[in-house]
Design a protein around this motif. Structure first.
Motif, mmCIF file in Angstrom:
data_model
loop_
_atom_site.group_PDB
_atom_site.id
_atom_site.type_symbol
_atom_site.label_atom_id
_atom_site.label_comp_id
_atom_site.label_asym_id
_atom_site.label_seq_id
_atom_site.Cartn_x
_atom_site.Cartn_y
_atom_site.Cartn_z
ATOM 1 N N SER A 299 0.841 -1.183 0.000
ATOM 2 C CA SER A 299 0.000 0.000 0.000
ATOM 3 C C SER A 299 0.880 1.238 0.000
ATOM 4 O O SER A 299 2.001 1.221 0.508
ATOM 5 C CB SER A 299 -0.942 0.008 1.205
ATOM 6 O OG SER A 299 -0.195 -0.029 2.398
ATOM 7 N N PHE A 300 0.349 2.285 -0.589
ATOM 8 C CA PHE A 300 1.012 3.590 -0.547
ATOM 9 C C PHE A 300 0.127 4.498 0.277
ATOM 10 O O PHE A 300 -1.000 4.807 -0.109
ATOM 11 C CB PHE A 300 1.202 4.143 -1.960
ATOM 12 C CG PHE A 300 1.903 5.476 -1.968
ATOM 13 C CD1 PHE A 300 3.266 5.550 -1.741
ATOM 14 C CD2 PHE A 300 1.207 6.655 -2.185
ATOM 15 C CE1 PHE A 300 3.925 6.773 -1.723
ATOM 16 C CE2 PHE A 300 1.859 7.884 -2.174
ATOM 17 C CZ PHE A 300 3.212 7.938 -1.937
ATOM 18 N N THR A 301 0.641 4.895 1.418
ATOM 19 C CA THR A 301 -0.228 5.580 2.378
ATOM 20 C C THR A 301 -0.235 7.091 2.209
ATOM 21 O O THR A 301 -1.002 7.767 2.876
ATOM 22 C CB THR A 301 0.187 5.207 3.813
ATOM 23 O OG1 THR A 301 1.579 5.440 3.964
ATOM 24 C CG2 THR A 301 -0.125 3.760 4.097
ATOM 25 N N GLY A 302 0.614 7.615 1.339
ATOM 26 C CA GLY A 302 0.492 9.036 1.049
ATOM 27 C C GLY A 302 1.777 9.819 1.119
ATOM 28 O O GLY A 302 2.849 9.297 1.450
ATOM 29 N N ILE A 303 1.632 11.094 0.807
ATOM 30 C CA ILE A 303 2.745 12.037 0.816
ATOM 31 C C ILE A 303 2.427 13.145 1.825
ATOM 32 O O ILE A 303 1.294 13.275 2.283
ATOM 33 C CB ILE A 303 2.963 12.670 -0.576
ATOM 34 C CG1 ILE A 303 1.711 13.443 -1.021
ATOM 35 C CG2 ILE A 303 3.324 11.615 -1.595
ATOM 36 C CD1 ILE A 303 1.902 14.319 -2.229
ATOM 37 N N VAL A 304 3.449 13.910 2.153
ATOM 38 C CA VAL A 304 3.183 15.153 2.878
ATOM 39 C C VAL A 304 3.576 16.368 2.039
ATOM 40 O O VAL A 304 3.462 17.498 2.510
ATOM 41 C CB VAL A 304 3.879 15.204 4.263
ATOM 42 C CG1 VAL A 304 3.309 14.151 5.194
ATOM 43 C CG2 VAL A 304 5.386 15.077 4.139
ATOM 44 N N GLY A 305 4.050 16.121 0.814
ATOM 45 C CA GLY A 305 4.366 17.252 -0.067
ATOM 46 C C GLY A 305 5.788 17.761 0.084
ATOM 47 O O GLY A 305 6.040 18.955 -0.041
ATOM 48 N N THR A 306 6.733 16.834 0.325
ATOM 49 C CA THR A 306 8.132 17.221 0.481
ATOM 50 C C THR A 306 8.794 17.359 -0.881
ATOM 51 O O THR A 306 8.620 16.512 -1.756
ATOM 52 C CB THR A 306 8.901 16.152 1.285
ATOM 53 O OG1 THR A 306 8.164 15.845 2.463
ATOM 54 C CG2 THR A 306 10.291 16.627 1.646
ATOM 55 N N ALA A 307 9.563 18.413 -1.053
ATOM 56 C CA ALA A 307 10.318 18.605 -2.285
ATOM 57 C C ALA A 307 11.533 19.452 -1.986
ATOM 58 O O ALA A 307 11.511 20.301 -1.099
ATOM 59 C CB ALA A 307 9.453 19.295 -3.339
ATOM 60 N N VAL A 308 12.603 19.209 -2.728
ATOM 61 C CA VAL A 308 13.792 20.048 -2.598
ATOM 62 C C VAL A 308 14.354 20.268 -3.989
ATOM 63 O O VAL A 308 14.204 19.421 -4.872
ATOM 64 C CB VAL A 308 14.836 19.413 -1.650
ATOM 65 C CG1 VAL A 308 15.380 18.117 -2.195
ATOM 66 C CG2 VAL A 308 15.979 20.382 -1.363
ATOM 67 N N VAL A 309 14.961 21.414 -4.185
ATOM 68 C CA VAL A 309 15.592 21.714 -5.467
ATOM 69 C C VAL A 309 16.845 22.536 -5.182
ATOM 70 O O VAL A 309 16.893 23.316 -4.232
ATOM 71 C CB VAL A 309 14.609 22.471 -6.395
ATOM 72 C CG1 VAL A 309 14.113 23.758 -5.761
ATOM 73 C CG2 VAL A 309 15.242 22.764 -7.745
ATOM 74 N N LYS A 310 17.861 22.302 -6.004
ATOM 75 C CA LYS A 310 19.070 23.117 -5.933
ATOM 76 C C LYS A 310 18.934 24.256 -6.926
ATOM 77 O O LYS A 310 18.664 24.016 -8.117
ATOM 78 C CB LYS A 310 20.289 22.260 -6.277
ATOM 79 C CG LYS A 310 21.623 23.019 -6.259
ATOM 80 C CD LYS A 310 22.776 22.058 -6.546
ATOM 81 C CE LYS A 310 24.118 22.790 -6.559
ATOM 82 N NZ LYS A 310 24.259 23.699 -7.713
ATOM 83 N N VAL A 311 19.079 25.481 -6.458
ATOM 84 C CA VAL A 311 19.054 26.651 -7.334
ATOM 85 C C VAL A 311 20.367 27.399 -7.099
ATOM 86 O O VAL A 311 20.521 28.094 -6.095
ATOM 87 C CB VAL A 311 17.849 27.554 -7.040
ATOM 88 C CG1 VAL A 311 17.856 28.749 -7.987
ATOM 89 C CG2 VAL A 311 16.534 26.782 -7.190
ATOM 90 N N PHE A 312 21.303 27.216 -8.012
ATOM 91 C CA PHE A 312 22.651 27.739 -7.831
ATOM 92 C C PHE A 312 23.172 27.281 -6.473
ATOM 93 O O PHE A 312 23.175 26.086 -6.204
ATOM 94 C CB PHE A 312 22.684 29.262 -8.029
ATOM 95 C CG PHE A 312 22.399 29.661 -9.462
ATOM 96 C CD1 PHE A 312 23.391 29.586 -10.432
ATOM 97 C CD2 PHE A 312 21.135 30.078 -9.856
ATOM 98 C CE1 PHE A 312 23.141 29.936 -11.754
ATOM 99 C CE2 PHE A 312 20.873 30.430 -11.174
ATOM 100 C CZ PHE A 312 21.875 30.359 -12.127
ATOM 101 N N ASP A 313 23.571 28.206 -5.594
ATOM 102 C CA ASP A 313 24.166 27.777 -4.323
ATOM 103 C C ASP A 313 23.130 27.415 -3.269
ATOM 104 O O ASP A 313 23.497 26.947 -2.184
ATOM 105 C CB ASP A 313 25.058 28.896 -3.760
ATOM 106 C CG ASP A 313 26.378 28.982 -4.512
ATOM 107 O OD1 ASP A 313 26.663 28.074 -5.310
ATOM 108 O OD2 ASP A 313 27.107 29.959 -4.298
#
Lengths: 478, 478
Positions: free
Chosen positions: A340-354
């Motif tokens: 089962s996949f119980t869900g996300i909490v909406g986590t995200a990360v991105v590198k923008v230059f430094d």
């Protein structure tokens, strides 16, 4: 045998499918979700007939790697592949068919039609998993249909663009959209020596951040020489010899190429046309086992809406980890296993230059759009002990109810040690923490890695103090 | 007025204390806990008379910074101070008395005696906070009483040792103890060009890690040129001119200095002699408000046992974050405010050459010592996407019950992005997660910062799969 009794397939058997007595799982899409699904299914059922139909010429790569391939940090396109096709075909006995574009699904007859080598083909399935991914949103702007306009959504796109970069033919480039893909592209193209203009119709970059946090990112992008134009639209594009002339906010800009980074919508059209239920965004609705509303049809990856624990409802948040995980669940269940996949909490990360730019849960803007009562508390701490070399500021915004229930966080700072600071807050959201619980967190400390009060703790203390002052004078929970 | 009615002090008033009508808080110790306590008290009560008695000549610095000062990464000893004494005296109106060593506590008369400038002095208090810190354990080895034997527990120690290093007089050095302080010292001394031998009586380095995880650290220490001798004791030390001759496991070793890093015990003797309750380790027992068993006497920092959430009982875990937090709580409550310290989960991280070495909760060794049924699951993942430059292995050990309840974690890997990966597990322990809950965590992903399955998730998946196989075939929760 995961599927139980093998049904006889209720349609004429075509081109080499004759005499197959095993159950067949067909996976639409050979991206991260699709290959995770096929591999998981193989682990559950060694005898299953597994066919993957991939529209493009490559399978099993993450889209997230494309900017780094373009920047030249990743030398070869093959480096982006999790495994080569031969691995899936030989080691996992998965019938991976490339350049096979699915055109139609018939859930009653349990058949799928696809185009390959200019021919229409049809294939029966016992179980189907749709992992068709996302489709770039193409704004209705005249002139976008030009070979110098790129949507960096496939490895083929990236290979074409990189060949131009390698040939030194992209001195000036326009990126449309300042979301995370647009800014990753701005960084990659800057690294290749191109002069980059980014236009964004909204008044801020990174629309998945609150404006005050996005402002930190905008400053970094501009500091690095990108011409970032907010609240500005690309109105028209036209060829002029070897170049493109873009009209932007009434001005003309001559560029060598345009990169469209205006978001994606779920590639759900084939399944939806067959009757699969979708949400308002067009994302396929699935249960915890990744079953769609159609019998024996599962879906996973960027074309589905996943349960968002903080929103308490499905949401279309197309990101890599959920694509891999939902693919694995769909493959496991479709092959007869339990998952089962119980869900996300909406986590995200991105590198923008430094900068590492991270979020989890909801932004204040998102809470207000949901009609939730929420407030934001901001704090700026340091990435390391103040005396340790390389210390830099880390900005943390916590979003919480006026009573202190944690709803989300945003985090911006320089250096490798910053990105993963969003993870404890992601766990705290999963656990339903109040900011007071976060204040009490026993987070790691050593001078090279964190100050004694991590920026996350500082933000929690600030949020908690605001709540405590409201409810109880002189109270300071630690 | 936080303390309510001002009692008249029941003893003769001494040297300049005459006529004081305000309540007096005396803090024993001017380290992180003590200065946090004094500062918190000042925030609660602007009129409180606050006296801090610090045995040494410096206040308000963290011991954790000493190795980096010795290594030369931090130029001046003053850089280690959170604030200079004048800040506390002038801005916070705290009567900070340096070189004031407390010798006796009389809880009935509410007085404390201390030695300063060769004179015995006595001071009355309404509330007392004991933040006397830790005392280096000095093994009963002949010859340790030599000026070339250092315990790096005060800034004075570090200044003496650094002056020898700066003068190039420490070509060869012996570190006794391979715990985290011993290895930090080995790194610092190696960085200064000294040849370093480390002897450790136990069979492994880092006794707060399980042996297989400690082995990764041992390999790194040896790779960097340190002569690490495990299962070996320093038996005797003797002067030989300007050098020291150490007998180690029957061999002789000639060195320029010896650093003792054989642990600390709580500096609780004055309070204990006055009747304050302690645990078996001698750490002062306190409640959530940091009250000792003596009336109006609080304690905080490295001399107390704090509630360990995983153990469910007090434990002596002397580390910086809890010292700061318990100090703040003690000061807040002693001054009449409300605050509580709800406990630790045992999180710690240390840099050992290129490795970040982190732990939280309990090790397998510790669970077995507690009589708990537990198992460990190990996984090795990558710090970044496999194709992104600078990717390196991250080893994660999860300790959990056979049923999957999370009890602890250990983590070893290179780079700034590794240390903070222990924090989500610390939160998960605080929240009482099973490994299955951790599998479902929505952790951040971007190629420069993490693979799509973070090493923490890989370890959780492995632990969960082992549990699932035991309880339910073909089950794979994601």
């Amino acid at each position: 045998m995961g599927l139980g009794r093998v049904k006889s397939l209720p349609f004429e058997v075509i081109e080499g499918e004759e005499g197959s007595m095993s159950s067949r799982l067909v996976v639409v899409g050979g991206g991260a979700a699709g290959m995770s699904a096929a591999s998981a299914a193989r682990r559950v059922d060694p005898a299953l007939d597994i066919v993957v139909l991939e529209a493009g010429g490559y399978a099993a790569y993450g889209l997230c790697g494309l900017p780094y391939y373009l920047a030249g940090l990743v030398e070869s396109a093959d480096d982006l592949l999790a495994y080569p096709p031969s691995f899936f075909r030989e080691q996992r006995r998965i019938d991976l068919r490339l350049n096979a574009r699915v055109t139609q699904l018939d859930p009653q007859r349990q058949t799928i039609c696809y185009a390959q080598d200019g021919r229409e083909r049809r294939l029966g399935y016992h179980r189907l998993i749709v992992t068709a991914g996302g489709v770039p949103v193409r704004p209705p702007i005249p002139g976008l249909d030009d070979e110098r306009v790129f949507t960096v959504r496939t490895l083929e796109d990236a290979i074409s663009l990189r060949s131009l970069l390698d040939a030194g033919r992209i001195g000036q480039v326009l990126v449309v959209g300042a979301g995370y893909v647009g800014l990753e592209m701005a960084e990659a193209l800057t690294a290749r020596g191109s002069a980059v203009t980014v236009v964004e119709a909204l008044a801020q970059a990174m629309p998945n951040l609150d404006a005050p946090v996005a402002a930190l990112v905008e400053a970094e992008v501009r500091r690095r020489g990108v011409d970032l134009r907010l609240g500005t639209r690309l109105e028209k594009l036209a060829r002029a010899g070897d170049r493109l002339v873009a009209r932007i906010g009434g001005q003309q800009l001559s560029v060598d190429a345009v990169v469209l980074a205006t978001g994606v919508r779920p590639a759900s059209s084939v399944a939806a046309a067959a009757g699969a239920a979708t949400d308002q965004a067009g994302a396929l609705l699935v249960d915890e086992s990744m079953r769609t509303s159609l019998p024996d049809v599962f879906a996973a990856g960027d074309c589905v809406a996943t349960h968002h624990r903080v929103l308490g409802r499905p949401a279309f948040v197309p990101l890599g980890p959920a694509a891999n995980k939902t693919g694995r669940v769909a493959g496991t269940v479709a092959a007869g296993g339990a998952a089962s996949f119980t869900g996300i909490v909406g986590t995200a990360v991105v590198k923008v230059f430094d900068l590492a730019v991270a979020r989890t849960g909801l932004t204040l803007t998102e809470t207000l759009a949901e009609g939730l009562r929420a407030v934001a508390t901001d704090a700026t701490g340091k990435s390391r002990a103040k005396y340790y070399p390389g210390t830099s500021p880390v900005h943390v915004r916590l979003v919480h109810t006026p009573g202190g229930r944690l709803l989300g966080a945003q985090l911006v700072g320089a250096g490798d040690g910053v990105a993963k600071r969003i993870d404890p807050i992601a766990i705290a959201l999963q656990a339903g923490f109040d900011v007071g619980d976060l204040v009490a967190a026993d987070l790691s400390y050593a001078p090279p890695y964190a100050p004694v009060y991590d920026p996350v703790l500082l933000a929690a203390q600030a949020a908690n103090a605001a709540n405590a002052i409201a409810s109880q004078p002189n109270s300071l929970a630690v």
